[in-house]
Design an enzyme around this catalytic site. Structure first.
Site, PDB file in Angstrom:
ATOM      1  CG  PHE A 150      41.232  73.061  41.471  1.00 55.11           C
ATOM      2  CD1 PHE A 150      41.997  74.400  41.026  1.00 55.11           C
ATOM      3  CD2 PHE A 150      41.348  72.190  40.341  1.00 55.11           C
ATOM      4  CE1 PHE A 150      42.807  74.722  40.042  1.00 55.11           C
ATOM      5  CE2 PHE A 150      42.463  72.505  39.105  1.00 55.11           C
ATOM      6  CZ  PHE A 150      42.805  73.829  39.023  1.00 55.11           C
ATOM      7  CG  PHE A 219      33.403  56.994  50.910  1.00 55.66           C
ATOM      8  CD1 PHE A 219      34.505  57.726  51.371  1.00 55.66           C
ATOM      9  CD2 PHE A 219      33.449  55.782  51.788  1.00 55.66           C
ATOM     10  CE1 PHE A 219      35.472  57.372  52.466  1.00 55.66           C
ATOM     11  CE2 PHE A 219      34.021  55.478  52.948  1.00 55.66           C
ATOM     12  CZ  PHE A 219      35.303  56.484  53.273  1.00 55.66           C
ATOM     13  CG  ASP A 263      47.247  62.105  34.019  1.00 54.27           C
ATOM     14  OD1 ASP A 263      48.221  61.511  33.927  1.00 54.27           O
ATOM     15  OD2 ASP A 263      46.956  62.969  34.876  1.00 54.27           O
ATOM     16  CG  ASN A 268      45.369  60.488  38.163  1.00 55.12           C
ATOM     17  OD1 ASN A 268      45.532  61.315  39.151  1.00 55.12           O
ATOM     18  ND2 ASN A 268      45.791  60.681  36.965  1.00 55.12           N
TER      19      ASN A 268
HETATM   20  P1  AMP Z   1      42.101  65.231  44.661  1.00 59.51           P
HETATM   21  O1  AMP Z   1      41.555  66.384  44.759  1.00 59.51           O
HETATM   22  O2  AMP Z   1      41.546  64.069  43.896  1.00 59.51           O
HETATM   23  O3  AMP Z   1      43.578  64.827  44.610  1.00 59.51           O
HETATM   24  O4  AMP Z   1      41.714  64.427  46.238  1.00 59.51           O
HETATM   25  C1  AMP Z   1      42.589  64.609  47.489  1.00 59.51           C
HETATM   26  C2  AMP Z   1      42.575  63.567  48.194  1.00 59.51           C
HETATM   27  O5  AMP Z   1      41.251  63.261  48.784  1.00 59.51           O
HETATM   28  C3  AMP Z   1      42.957  62.090  47.574  1.00 59.51           C
HETATM   29  O6  AMP Z   1      44.282  62.165  47.437  1.00 59.51           O
HETATM   30  C4  AMP Z   1      42.368  61.078  48.224  1.00 59.51           C
HETATM   31  O7  AMP Z   1      43.067  60.916  49.719  1.00 59.51           O
HETATM   32  C5  AMP Z   1      40.960  62.046  49.017  1.00 59.51           C
HETATM   33  N1  AMP Z   1      40.098  61.489  48.055  1.00 59.51           N
HETATM   34  C6  AMP Z   1      39.517  62.289  46.834  1.00 59.51           C
HETATM   35  N2  AMP Z   1      38.390  61.727  46.422  1.00 59.51           N
HETATM   36  C7  AMP Z   1      38.103  60.393  47.131  1.00 59.51           C
HETATM   37  C8  AMP Z   1      37.200  59.708  47.229  1.00 59.51           C
HETATM   38  N3  AMP Z   1      35.973  59.599  46.334  1.00 59.51           N
HETATM   39  N4  AMP Z   1      37.041  58.874  48.433  1.00 59.51           N
HETATM   40  C9  AMP Z   1      37.865  58.926  49.160  1.00 59.51           C
HETATM   41  N5  AMP Z   1      38.900  59.827  49.332  1.00 59.51           N
HETATM   42  C10 AMP Z   1      38.918  60.451  48.425  1.00 59.51           C
END
Ligand code: AMP
Length: 405
Positions: A150, A219, A263, A268
């Site tokens: 998204f 983070f 999940d 995840n």
């Molecule tokens: P997501 O939308 O959660 O799939 O996030 C896409 C990508 O962003 C993930 O595959 C991670 O590589 C990175 N990412 C998401 N959340 C975090 C976070 N809290 N800290 C560091 N990297 C993140």
């Protein structure tokens, strides 16, 4: 210069509220020890969301962090762009690529009506856990961290003192509505904002504009666990055991709050700066294309028999997934995987057709066998997982420092 690692460690030390988690209380687990003298900080966290990494006095802050930033709030519609390391704040959040603005021109639409109301999400107005008001102007933007289904995720730093490092995740409202998950996303965000556990990725706050929702996430400095698993093929027993220890503790906490994850899978899970595991996805973040489990076949691997057979399920689905995860960590692929046919995977799950390679220790096999029971009631309770010899054997007094455990 203050490193991200040291600041994140200090933040982590303050991160959790003063309450004992259900599962940690009975077992001496130094990794998850709460900081005893942070009760005032706890109040601050709850009220204003952004925790102060240097709570006792400003004199204790590294000098680099004491200086007010000269990067005044941007007068444009966007957050301030950060270039490389700002010597006044000491932490390199990387270079912003302008991606949010570029993307916002092309992507998403304004939303209206009931769905728009559903997605007008702002943690400052949350009844249970109000935070201070946040907007995109509140942050210095850093490097891109990734792309989700998204929207994008960026490393950011709060402009206001204490300068706090976060991952800012965008979600396009119109795409959420197209996927018909607006109610689910709202519910999941509200749930996650109330969770406090060292192995559950913290959601500090959220806000929205006409087209997007922004999530202020903890983070995760070492990124995706799945990437590590792909890089190394599998993990050592010691490393696997330590991850499962953290998972069992986090799941125990979640179940105590009546949250079933449903999940659990490597995709995840994220890793904190010290390599500690963080359950990261509570349902709103379906992963981007390219993820191996986007296909129906892929998503099957962690499903328990009761879900495969369309029966009712309970929190014991997470026990099963923990067994699958344990196996995959050590072997590099899930136990019931059958790449030739989805039906075969179904059949193998329903029969609990479990085979162990000789490389796996007897203790590890014992744990996996006790978790992967057809009857949910027969699965080893999480409190027992935390006492299992294969877990206790590798439990360290400190935190996992890096990927080399
Ligand atoms: P997501 O939308 O959660 O799939 O996030 C896409 C990508 O962003 C993930 O595959 C991670 O590589 C990175 N990412 C998401 N959340 C975090 C976070 N809290 N800290 C560091 N990297 C993140």
């Amino acid at each position: 210069m203050t490193s991200v690692a040291s600041v994140t460690r200090q933040i982590a030390a303050l991160d959790i509220n003063g309450k004992k988690t259900a599962s940690s209380s009975s077992i001496n687990r130094p990794t998850h020890a709460k900081h005893p003298s942070q009760s005032n900080v706890t109040k601050l966290l709850t009220k204003f969301a952004a925790p102060n990494p240097f709570p006792n006095s400003t004199a204790k802050q590294p000098s680099a962090l004491r200086h007010p930033t000269t990067a005044a709030a941007s007068s444009s519609h966007h957050a301030t762009t950060s270039t490389k390391s700002d010597p006044r704040s000491g932490i390199d959040i990387g270079t912003y690529d302008g991606g949010l603005e570029i993307e916002n021109e092309k992507r998403g639409e304004k939303v209206y009506g009931e769905a728009a109301e559903e997605l007008a999400l702002d943690s400052s107005t949350s009844k249970k856990c109000p935070t201070r008001e946040w907007t995109l102007h509140s942050f210095d933007m850093g490097r891109p961290l990734g792309k989700g289904k998204f929207g994008r995720v960026y490393m950011v730093r709060t402009k206001a003192e204490p300068k706090y490092i976060l991952a800012l995740k965008t979600l396009y409202k119109s795409e959420i509505i197209q996927s018909r998950v607006e109610k689910q996303i709202r519910r999941e965000i509200e749930i996650q904002q109330n969770l406090r556990h060292p192995n559950v990725l913290r959601l500090y706050g959220y806000f929205h504009d006409e087209k997007r929702i922004f999530l202020m996430l903890e983070f995760a400095g070492k990124g995706e666990l799945y990437r590590q698993l792909s890089k190394y093929g599998c993990f050592s027993e010691k490393r696997s055991s330590r991850y499962i220890d953290q998972m069992a503790d986090a799941l125990s906490y979640l179940h105590g709050k009546h949250v079933i994850h449903r999940d659990i899978k490597p995709e995840n899970l994220l890793l904190g700066i010290n390599g500690e595991l963080k359950i990261a996805d509570f349902g709103w973040s379906v992963h981007a294309p390219g993820n191996r489990r986007m296909t129906l076949c892929g998503t099957l691997d962690y499903l328990p028999p009761e879900m495969v057979e369309g029966k009712e399920h309970s929190e014991k689905v997470d026990y099963w997934a923990l067994g699958v995860l344990t196996y995959e960590f050590m072997i590099g692929s899930p136990p019931f995987e059958d790449r030739s046919s989805v039906n075969n995977t179904y059949r193998r799950i329903a029969k609990v057709d479990l085979k162990f390679p000789s490389s796996m220790s007897l203790e590890a096999r014992d744990l996996v066998t006790r978790l992967l029971r057809y009857d949910p009631e027969q699965r080893l309770p999480l409190s027992e997982v935390l006492r299992h010899p294969w877990i206790v054997k590798y439990r360290s007094k400190g935190v996992i420092r890096d990927g080399s455990v």
